[in-house]
Design a protein around this motif. Structure first.
Motif, PDB file in Angstrom:
ATOM      1  N   SER A 156       0.839  -1.220   0.074  1.00  0.00           N
ATOM      2  CA  SER A 156      -0.003  -0.049  -0.279  1.00  0.00           C
ATOM      3  C   SER A 156       0.737   1.300  -0.126  1.00  0.00           C
ATOM      4  O   SER A 156       0.528   2.042  -0.553  1.00  0.00           O
ATOM      5  N   PRO A 157       1.820   1.349   0.799  1.00  0.00           N
ATOM      6  CA  PRO A 157       2.672   2.693   0.674  1.00  0.00           C
ATOM      7  C   PRO A 157       3.386   2.904  -0.773  1.00  0.00           C
ATOM      8  O   PRO A 157       3.394   3.988  -1.314  1.00  0.00           O
ATOM      9  N   ILE A 158       3.752   1.820  -1.178  1.00  0.00           N
ATOM     10  CA  ILE A 158       4.254   1.871  -2.752  1.00  0.00           C
ATOM     11  C   ILE A 158       3.187   2.400  -3.632  1.00  0.00           C
ATOM     12  O   ILE A 158       3.332   3.267  -4.486  1.00  0.00           O
ATOM     13  N   PHE A 159       2.013   1.633  -3.359  1.00  0.00           N
ATOM     14  CA  PHE A 159       0.758   1.930  -4.443  1.00  0.00           C
ATOM     15  C   PHE A 159       0.413   3.721  -4.383  1.00  0.00           C
ATOM     16  O   PHE A 159       0.377   4.096  -5.190  1.00  0.00           O
ATOM     17  N   LEU A 160       0.430   3.922  -3.030  1.00  0.00           N
ATOM     18  CA  LEU A 160       0.052   5.307  -2.886  1.00  0.00           C
ATOM     19  C   LEU A 160       1.247   6.192  -3.702  1.00  0.00           C
ATOM     20  O   LEU A 160       0.428   7.215  -4.148  1.00  0.00           O
ATOM     21  N   ARG A 161       2.240   5.962  -3.370  1.00  0.00           N
ATOM     22  CA  ARG A 161       3.116   6.762  -4.212  1.00  0.00           C
ATOM     23  C   ARG A 161       3.037   6.856  -5.418  1.00  0.00           C
ATOM     24  O   ARG A 161       3.139   7.929  -6.037  1.00  0.00           O
ATOM     25  N   ILE A 162       2.700   5.703  -6.220  1.00  0.00           N
ATOM     26  CA  ILE A 162       2.757   5.675  -7.497  1.00  0.00           C
ATOM     27  C   ILE A 162       1.314   6.336  -8.009  1.00  0.00           C
ATOM     28  O   ILE A 162       1.316   7.015  -8.881  1.00  0.00           O
ATOM     29  N   ARG A 163       0.278   6.199  -7.288  1.00  0.00           N
ATOM     30  CA  ARG A 163      -1.057   6.746  -7.359  1.00  0.00           C
ATOM     31  C   ARG A 163      -0.977   8.017  -7.565  1.00  0.00           C
ATOM     32  O   ARG A 163      -1.528   9.006  -8.310  1.00  0.00           O
ATOM     33  N   LYS A 164      -0.179   8.779  -6.517  1.00  0.00           N
ATOM     34  CA  LYS A 164      -0.250  10.214  -6.397  1.00  0.00           C
ATOM     35  C   LYS A 164       0.869  10.993  -7.221  1.00  0.00           C
ATOM     36  O   LYS A 164       0.435  12.001  -7.576  1.00  0.00           O
TER      37      LYS A 164
END
Length: 386
Positions: A156-164
């Motif tokens: 989730s931390p990696i995904f949020l970074r890519i998403r934002k």
């Protein structure tokens, strides 16, 4: 920027692949492979179409789940996302372990003369006698849920970074994907896992010693998130590559069937590993491409099936095993038994879903159901998470 479009094709793929899971588990009743209960007659020929499905049916589910995770992150923090994951995956898992899976083990114990008595007498042993197969406590076919939950939490931390902030990472991936056969670069990590990790770790679905499955499926889950973040670049690329991917996949599966005829060895292992990953990735690309071409449109059937598919997934194997227990020793032949199992599994699962689950709101969170919401066409599409 992500194109604002509703992807009905992904919904259809999810429904179709979970539907195939029911046929696959019915098939497990008849083939030589180990399963919970077995028919009195085994049909070896059936393993070939099942082997074809088995190469890509789970991988594409993890890819689709990764795509769903991209949309789930739209307006959530990591904490909000992880709590929502627990409600959608953790609660149905706990409920399923306690109330949906035990009947499967009960019928298995009866079939193998490992228990005699009523279901209630058996149910009192579930938490007492330890972990399956020695004991009676298991998540059986629901193993997909804890894996997906752990992958979601860890990434989730990696995904949020890519998403934002997609930035250079997504642009770099886009350059590869836009090239001819560029999507096949994604095979490289899968080949490493298949050739160097798989020989040492059998797939167990126990989340403890299952290192190949964890690494392999989490990679596919991550791929789904990344691919959907590419927007139109991904869909344009699979459209261009679909015919080549269909040919490559067909050739690779024939190659696998030939490879399986030879004895194990280093040459066979590395050859088989390459054929496996090219095959499964090719069929995933083919399915995305043709679904995008033919299935990207709404329908009332899709709206109903898309909401029903999660409860069907939770219920279906228990229904299949219960019916199979009463069919296993009858001399009725393959076709009558298969028809009864398929129609019975779909029919009883539908009756439980439509007449009980849908009508009792308290049951909705236990089967991962959200309240239906009208989604504006101006909003990004968020399809269900598994």
């Amino acid at each position: 920027m992500q194109t604002k479009i509703r992807r009905y094709d992904l919904d259809w793929l999810r429904v179709i692949v979970f539907g195939l899971l029911i046929f696959y588990h019915v098939g497990m009743f008849f083939v030589p492979w180990e399963w919970h209960i077995k028919n009195n007659t085994i049909y070896s020929w059936l393993q070939w179409p099942m082997l074809f499905l088995n190469q890509w049916r789970l991988p594409i589910l993890f890819v689709i789940s990764g795509m769903g995770t991209y949309y789930a992150f739209g307006k959530r923090t990591v904490r909000q996302f992880n709590w929502e994951r627990f409600k959608r995956l953790g609660i149905p898992l706990i409920f399923g372990i306690l109330f949906i899976v035990p009947p499967q083990i009960y019928f298995e114990r009866l079939a193998n003369d490992q228990f005699i008595g009523s279901y209630w007498g058996f149910f009192t042993t579930v938490a007492r006698d330890g972990i399956y197969p020695e004991g009676n406590f298991s998540w059986h076919h629901l193993w997909f849920l804890p894996y997906l939950l752990i992958f979601s939490w860890v990434l989730s931390p990696i995904f949020l970074r890519i998403r934002k902030n997609p930035g250079k990472f997504v642009q770099w991936i886009k350059r590869f994907v836009a090239k001819p056969l560029g999507l096949y670069w994604f095979i490289l990590p899968l080949y490493l896992w298949e050739s160097l990790v798989e020989p040492f770790f059998d797939i167990t679905h126990d989340l403890i010693r299952d290192w190949f499955a964890i690494i392999n499926y989490s990679t596919l889950f991550f791929y789904g998130f990344v691919l959907i973040s590419l927007g139109d670049t991904f869909w344009e690329s699979v459209e261009k590559i679909k015919r080549k991917a269909l040919i490559i996949g067909s050739v690779c599966f024939v190659g696998l069937m030939i490879c399986w005829q030879f004895e194990d060895g280093y040459t066979r292992h590395f050859t088989e590993a390459l054929l496996k990953v090219v095959n499964l990735w090719s069929w995933i690309l083919v399915l995305f491409a043709y679904a995008s071409q033919y299935l990207n449109r709404p329908s009332k059937t899709l709206a109903y099936a898309n909401r029903a598919v999660y409860p069907f997934y939770i219920l279906h194997q228990t229904v299949t095993i219960a019916i199979g227990y009463y069919l296993m020793n009858l001399d009725w032949g393959f076709i009558p038994k298969a028809i009864i199992l398929v129609v019975g599994t779909f029919g009883i699962s539908w009756l439980i879903y439509d007449l009980i689950i849908l009508r009792i709101p308290l049951l909705h969170p236990l089967f991962g159901l959200k309240k239906p919401k009208a989604v504006s066409k101006s909003k990004l599409y968020r399809f269900p998470d598994i």
